[in-house]
Design a protein around this motif. Structure first.
Motif, PDB file in Angstrom:
ATOM      1  N   ILE A 190       7.211  -2.614  -9.250  1.00 56.01           N
ATOM      2  CA  ILE A 190       6.886  -3.723  -8.357  1.00 56.01           C
ATOM      3  C   ILE A 190       6.621  -3.218  -6.949  1.00 56.01           C
ATOM      4  CG2 ILE A 190       7.849  -5.785  -7.250  1.00 56.01           C
ATOM      5  CD1 ILE A 190       7.250  -6.543  -9.930  1.00 56.01           C
ATOM      6  N   ALA A 191       7.497  -2.323  -6.446  1.00 58.20           N
ATOM      7  CA  ALA A 191       7.325  -1.812  -5.079  1.00 58.20           C
ATOM      8  C   ALA A 191       6.007  -1.057  -4.971  1.00 58.20           C
ATOM      9  CB  ALA A 191       8.501  -0.897  -4.723  1.00 58.20           C
ATOM     10  N   PHE A 192       5.706  -0.263  -5.972  1.00 55.47           N
ATOM     11  CA  PHE A 192       4.458   0.495  -5.970  1.00 55.47           C
ATOM     12  C   PHE A 192       3.256  -0.442  -5.899  1.00 55.47           C
ATOM     13  CE2 PHE A 192       0.975   2.665  -8.110  1.00 55.47           C
ATOM     14  CZ  PHE A 192       0.985   3.903  -7.486  1.00 55.47           C
ATOM     15  N   LEU A 193       3.257  -1.445  -6.750  1.00 59.35           N
ATOM     16  CA  LEU A 193       2.111  -2.359  -6.810  1.00 59.35           C
ATOM     17  C   LEU A 193       1.934  -3.135  -5.513  1.00 59.35           C
ATOM     18  CD1 LEU A 193       2.385  -3.754 -10.436  1.00 59.35           C
ATOM     19  CD2 LEU A 193       0.770  -2.079  -9.527  1.00 59.35           C
ATOM     20  N   ILE A 194       3.062  -3.626  -4.969  1.00 58.04           N
ATOM     21  CA  ILE A 194       2.958  -4.422  -3.742  1.00 58.04           C
ATOM     22  C   ILE A 194       2.412  -3.583  -2.603  1.00 58.04           C
ATOM     23  CG2 ILE A 194       4.356  -5.494  -1.932  1.00 58.04           C
ATOM     24  CD1 ILE A 194       3.888  -7.403  -4.088  1.00 58.04           C
ATOM     25  N   SER A 195       2.850  -2.325  -2.494  1.00 56.59           N
ATOM     26  CA  SER A 195       2.345  -1.514  -1.383  1.00 56.59           C
ATOM     27  C   SER A 195       0.883  -1.141  -1.610  1.00 56.59           C
ATOM     28  CB  SER A 195       3.220  -0.284  -1.171  1.00 56.59           C
ATOM     29  OG  SER A 195       2.841   0.740  -2.037  1.00 56.59           O
ATOM     30  N   VAL A 196       0.496  -0.970  -2.855  1.00 55.64           N
ATOM     31  CA  VAL A 196      -0.917  -0.732  -3.143  1.00 55.64           C
ATOM     32  C   VAL A 196      -1.747  -1.940  -2.700  1.00 55.64           C
ATOM     33  CG1 VAL A 196      -2.583  -0.635  -5.029  1.00 55.64           C
ATOM     34  CG2 VAL A 196      -0.660   0.944  -4.991  1.00 55.64           C
ATOM     35  N   ILE A 197      -1.247  -3.128  -2.997  1.00 59.84           N
ATOM     36  CA  ILE A 197      -1.977  -4.340  -2.620  1.00 59.84           C
ATOM     37  C   ILE A 197      -2.077  -4.451  -1.109  1.00 59.84           C
ATOM     38  CG2 ILE A 197      -1.891  -6.863  -2.632  1.00 59.84           C
ATOM     39  CD1 ILE A 197      -0.421  -6.568  -5.374  1.00 59.84           C
ATOM     40  N   SER A 198      -0.935  -4.252  -0.400  1.00 62.20           N
ATOM     41  CA  SER A 198      -0.992  -4.424   1.054  1.00 62.20           C
ATOM     42  C   SER A 198      -1.829  -3.321   1.693  1.00 62.20           C
ATOM     43  CB  SER A 198       0.418  -4.490   1.657  1.00 62.20           C
ATOM     44  OG  SER A 198       1.145  -3.357   1.289  1.00 62.20           O
ATOM     45  N   ALA A 199      -1.798  -2.101   1.156  1.00 59.00           N
ATOM     46  CA  ALA A 199      -2.636  -1.028   1.704  1.00 59.00           C
ATOM     47  C   ALA A 199      -4.115  -1.360   1.506  1.00 59.00           C
ATOM     48  CB  ALA A 199      -2.305   0.296   1.024  1.00 59.00           C
ATOM     49  N   TYR A 200      -4.433  -1.905   0.369  1.00 63.88           N
ATOM     50  CA  TYR A 200      -5.815  -2.246   0.064  1.00 63.88           C
ATOM     51  C   TYR A 200      -6.333  -3.311   1.032  1.00 63.88           C
ATOM     52  CZ  TYR A 200      -9.866  -3.442  -2.733  1.00 63.88           C
ATOM     53  OH  TYR A 200     -11.130  -3.650  -3.151  1.00 63.88           O
TER      54      TYR A 200
END
Lengths: 384, 261
Positions: free
Chosen positions: A185-195
């Protein structure tokens, strides 16, 4: 006693039919009437009630055996008609159960309770009771916290009473086993916010600030908040359900009867485990979040790893990591307290168990977010 | 008194769990209108046998005939229809705690047939009267009931579809002697007036003595069936200590005084 129809061996099925002819005032019953034929009988009796004829002839000559249920419905309907002035005659032999019903009705069984119709003042009283219950609820929560504090204070005095093995087991269940889901979850959320960050900042030529956005966002807020919400869903519900079932099975009473304090044995290890485990899970979430940010900036902005690290170094202050991490034990405490308390409030029924498990999850997520808001204001004021 | 024809016929039932053999050639008949007791030590396979008769478990060998139909050979649809022909009560009542008493009794009926709410209420009244409960019980939650009332509501629910056969698992366990006696009377009354065939698993020797026409004892993976007098006189060591232990002595006095009611 009477000869019962049901005692005869069941003859093979003769299709049941019930026909009411309003013109002649005749109800003709034919065949065996089992419970499954009750709808056909109900329909005929409905027509009969609607017509309310002056005279009625019920013909049993072609009827077979009656189950008790349909026989009861028939007799009831005929009695209601008889009471309202219809002359009821039988042709053929009515079901043997009728005599049994006379015997049953001879015994007083009282009445069905009337569904309560509320007057205005009763509604007002009910509202008052609801308010009073709410206040009692707060009081109960206060007492709960107090009892837990007392048992915690007692437990500190001797290590044995702290129940290390139990704490470790709960840390394993709520912490170690939660690592995969929290990490993903943490990985995905940071990928989304970075994008999103990279996309929005690029027009200004400021895409390098994506690194600041992701790292500060993850370390201060997202890491700990998402971990807490995942744990509230996973563990808050598990605590409530586990303790609720123990309560329903009298296991809590059994503990108390052995002179054990359920707060010390059941609640404290669970709460302590969560307080310890949530910061550790947050560290995992932070690491995965930063890894996700690094991966995406590398992919989207062609930012080399070394530059990501040096940018990260200048972006975060000494306090950034701690501003997130210091909240974790508080969130753990809130989730642990809510879950265990709602579990111990379960009484009487399985529906209560479901309701209170839901309440545990909803309230712990609410409390976590509320506490996070307070932290945000506080950190802003003290410039942390 | 009862019709002679068998309602339930068990023939050469074998049940195994891995290497452990629970039943090895169990067979008996239950006659129409009789109350048939099933007795055995803990772990002797009473529940497994009950599940086998109810079609909830297929035996490893043997046949179960209920009203002439082979339960072991039924497909799912036939089994579903068959299950409506009997009523079961469980040891702890197994009432649905999130429903009221009335809703508990309505549930099997409403699932099986399409009826108006008023008709369902009328049927709830009938079942409550049949098991000797007052109508104000209808609105109560199972948690508000005493142990004896729970058993009665469970019986009312088991009777909801007018079954020809009743299976009672430990109907009087956990009841005080007065409530247990009243429950025995109720079972006898229902059998007498409705001609139900009743199979009960029980350890209550008083209930056995008061209600059962014949008793089956599960010992050594086999079954011994006889009237209670015959069983009591049997010389198997387990049966002997079961009926002649301290708890069993009350029976002989009870039998001499004649059947309750």
């Amino acid at each position: 006693m009477l000869a019962s129809a049901a005692r005869e061996p069941r003859r093979s099925v003769m299709e049941f039919s019930a026909d009411f002819d309003p013109a002649s005032g005749r109800l003709t019953l034919a065949g065996d009437c089992a419970m499954l034929d009750a709808p056909a009988l109900e329909r005929a009796l409905g027509q009969l009630r609607g017509a309310a004829p002056a005279g009625l002839e019920v013909n049993f000559e072609r009827s077979g055996t009656f189950d008790i249920g349909p026989a009861w419905l028939l007799r009831r309907a005929l009695h209601v008609l008889g009471a309202s002035g219809t002359q009821v005659r039988y042709r053929g032999q009515p079901p043997g159960h009728f005599a049994y019903f006379d015997e049953l009705l001879g015994r007083d069984a009282g009445r069905f309770p009337e569904p309560a119709k509320l007057t205005l003042s009763q509604r007002f009283t009910a509202f008052g009771h609801a308010v009073a219950d709410r206040v009692d609820g707060w009081y109960e929560e206060l007492v709960y916290g107090g009892q837990l504090l007392t048992s915690a204070a007692n437990a500190w005095r001797s290590v044995r009473r702290l129940r290390i093995p139990s704490i470790v087991r709960h840390m394993h269940e709520t912490g170690v086993q939660a690592i995969p889901v929290v990490a993903v979850i943490a990985f995905l959320i940071s990928v989304i916010s970075a994008y999103i960050g990279a996309q929005q900042l690029r027009p200004f030529g400021a895409e390098i600030f994506t690194v600041d956005l992701v790292t500060i966002g993850v370390l201060r807020e997202l890491g700990v908040l998402l971990t807490a919400i995942m744990v509230a869903g996973r563990t808050g519900s598990a605590y409530a359900a586990e303790l609720g079932v123990m309560k329903l099975n009298d296991e809590v009473d059994a503990l108390e009867s052995m002179g054990l304090n359920p707060y010390e044995v059941l609640v404290l290890p669970r709460v302590v485990a969560l307080v310890l485990v949530l910061p550790l899970l947050t560290v995992v979430a932070n690491a995965m979040g930063i890894a996700g940010g690094a991966l995406l900036t590398n992919y989207l902005l062609d930012l080399p790893w070394q530059q990501f690290v040096s940018r990260l170094d200048s972006a975060i202050a000494d306090t950034t990591l701690w501003a997130g991490l210091v909240k974790a034990p508080v969130f753990g405490l809130l989730i642990g307290l809510t879950g265990t308390m709602r579990g111990l409030q379960v009484r009487e029924s399985s529906r209560e168990l479901g309701r209170l498990t839901t309440v545990a999850v909803v309230q712990s997520i609410f409390l976590v977010i509320f506490a996070d808001a307070l932290f945000a204001i506080y950190f802003l004021e003290i410039d942390f | 008194m009862p019709d002679p024809g068998p309602v339930i016929e068990l023939d050469g039932i074998e049940n195994r769990f891995g290497a452990q053999v629970v039943h090895d050639g169990v067979g008996f008949d239950v006659r129409r209108g009789e109350i048939f007791g099933l007795v055995g030590g803990s772990g002797s396979g009473k529940s497994v046998l009950l599940k086998t008769i109810l079609g909830l478990r297929r035996p490893d060998a043997g046949r179960v005939l209920v009203e002439g139909q082979d339960v072991t050979a039924m497909n799912d649809e036939e089994l579903r229809r068959f299950k409506r022909r009997y009523g079961v009560t469980f040891q702890h009542g197994a009432l649905f705690t999130s429903l009221t008493v009335a809703e508990n009794i309505k549930l099997p009926v409403a699932e099986a047939v399409d009826l108006d709410e008023a008709t369902l209420d009328a049927l709830v009244e009938l079942r409550l009267r049949m098991v000797g409960l007052t109508l104000d019980t209808a609105a109560k939650a199972p948690a508000q009931l005493s142990g004896g009332m729970v058993k009665r509501v469970a019986l009312a629910r088991a009777l909801a579809l007018d079954p020809a056969i009743l299976f009672l698992d430990e109907p009087t366990a956990g009841l005080d002697p007065i409530a247990a006696t009243e429950f025995d009377e109720l079972i006898l009354y229902l059998r007498r007036t409705l001609g139900l065939t009743i199979v009960m698993v029980t350890h209550d020797l008083d209930t056995l003595a008061r209600t059962c026409d014949r008793v089956a004892v599960l010992v050594d993976r086999k079954v011994i069936v006889d009237t209670l007098e015959g069983i009591v006189a049997h010389d198997h060591p387990w049966i002997h200590s079961y009926f002649h232990g301290a708890r069993g002595r009350a029976i002989s006095a009870e039998r001499e005084a004649g059947r309750g009611a």
